[in-house]
Design a protein around this motif. Structure first.
Motif: not given
Length: 221
Positions: A29-42, A67-70
């Motif tokens: 993404y715009r030349g930077f590696p994309i990483v996966k984000v997982n919160v509480d198993g999702q 995702a954390l309810g905030a």
């Protein structure tokens, strides 16, 4: 409730291990590696993906917080992001059961006895439709005056002081339309107090008063 204010940024740098973000073959993404984000198993998807720069993960603040309810709000004027969590503040001490009022209790104050039947939510109240992003909170209550009501304390709505919302804020605005009957000595009178609140929030408690001589909090959650 806990609040965090972030100035000028919509992303926040975090340790990748803390939120479960980790490097993988997800493209660039715009030349930077994309990483996966997982919160509480999702797995969390976002229109702006999480990326790594110099070994650190930058993740989209809004989707992680929600995702954390905030609740997340952006003020373009001050370029400030405000995050309010649903968890209690660090110095929070829950009230003891003794003296803690809840819906269904008969609460005797100086000039009246009050009973909250319950609270309900709806996108419509009578002929009023809530605008997008909002809903109505409807509080059903009964009031019995212990003496002939004085001039400033005549109707069911006069016992209401304010709402306490799930984001830690308070709101004293309300309306009663045609459901605000007059009070009579030693007679139970039923009425309704209504307000419009953001659809993501709930009412945790309400404050009641009898013209300032006595004030109590009734917990609804």
């Amino acid at each position: 409730m806990k609040a965090l204010r972030v100035l000028g940024l919509l992303t926040v740098i975090v340790f990748s291990l803390a939120l479960g973000a980790y490097a993988s073959e997800w493209g660039l993404y715009r030349g930077f590696p994309i990483v996966k984000v997982n919160v509480d198993g999702q797995d969390i998807d976002s229109d702006v993906p999480a990326i790594t720069i110099d070994g650190r993960a930058l993740v989209p603040l809004r989707v992680i917080s929600e995702a954390l309810g905030a609740n997340v709000n952006w003020d373009p004027g001050t370029k400030t992001v405000t995050i309010v969590s649903k968890s209690p503040p660090l110095n929070y001490e829950p009230p003891t059961e003794e003296g803690r009022y809840k819906a269904g209790d008969e609460i005797e104050m100086t000039k009246a006895v009050v009973l909250i039947s319950g609270v309900r939510y709806s996108t419509k109240y009578e002929d009023y439709a809530a605008p997008d992003g909002y809903k109505y909170v409807i509080l059903d209550l009964k009031v019995k005056a212990l003496a002939n009501p004085p001039g400033s304390f005549k109707s069911v709505g006069d016992v209401f002081r304010r709402w306490n919302l799930s984001d830690g804020t308070t709101d004293a605005t309300f309306f009663t339309t045609g459901t605000n009957p007059m009070l009579y000595r030693n007679q139970w009178v039923a009425g309704t107090v209504v307000a419009r609140i953001p659809h993501t929030l709930t009412i945790t408690s309400v404050d009641l008063t009898d013209t300032g001589n006595d004030t109590v909090t009734v917990y609804l959650e």
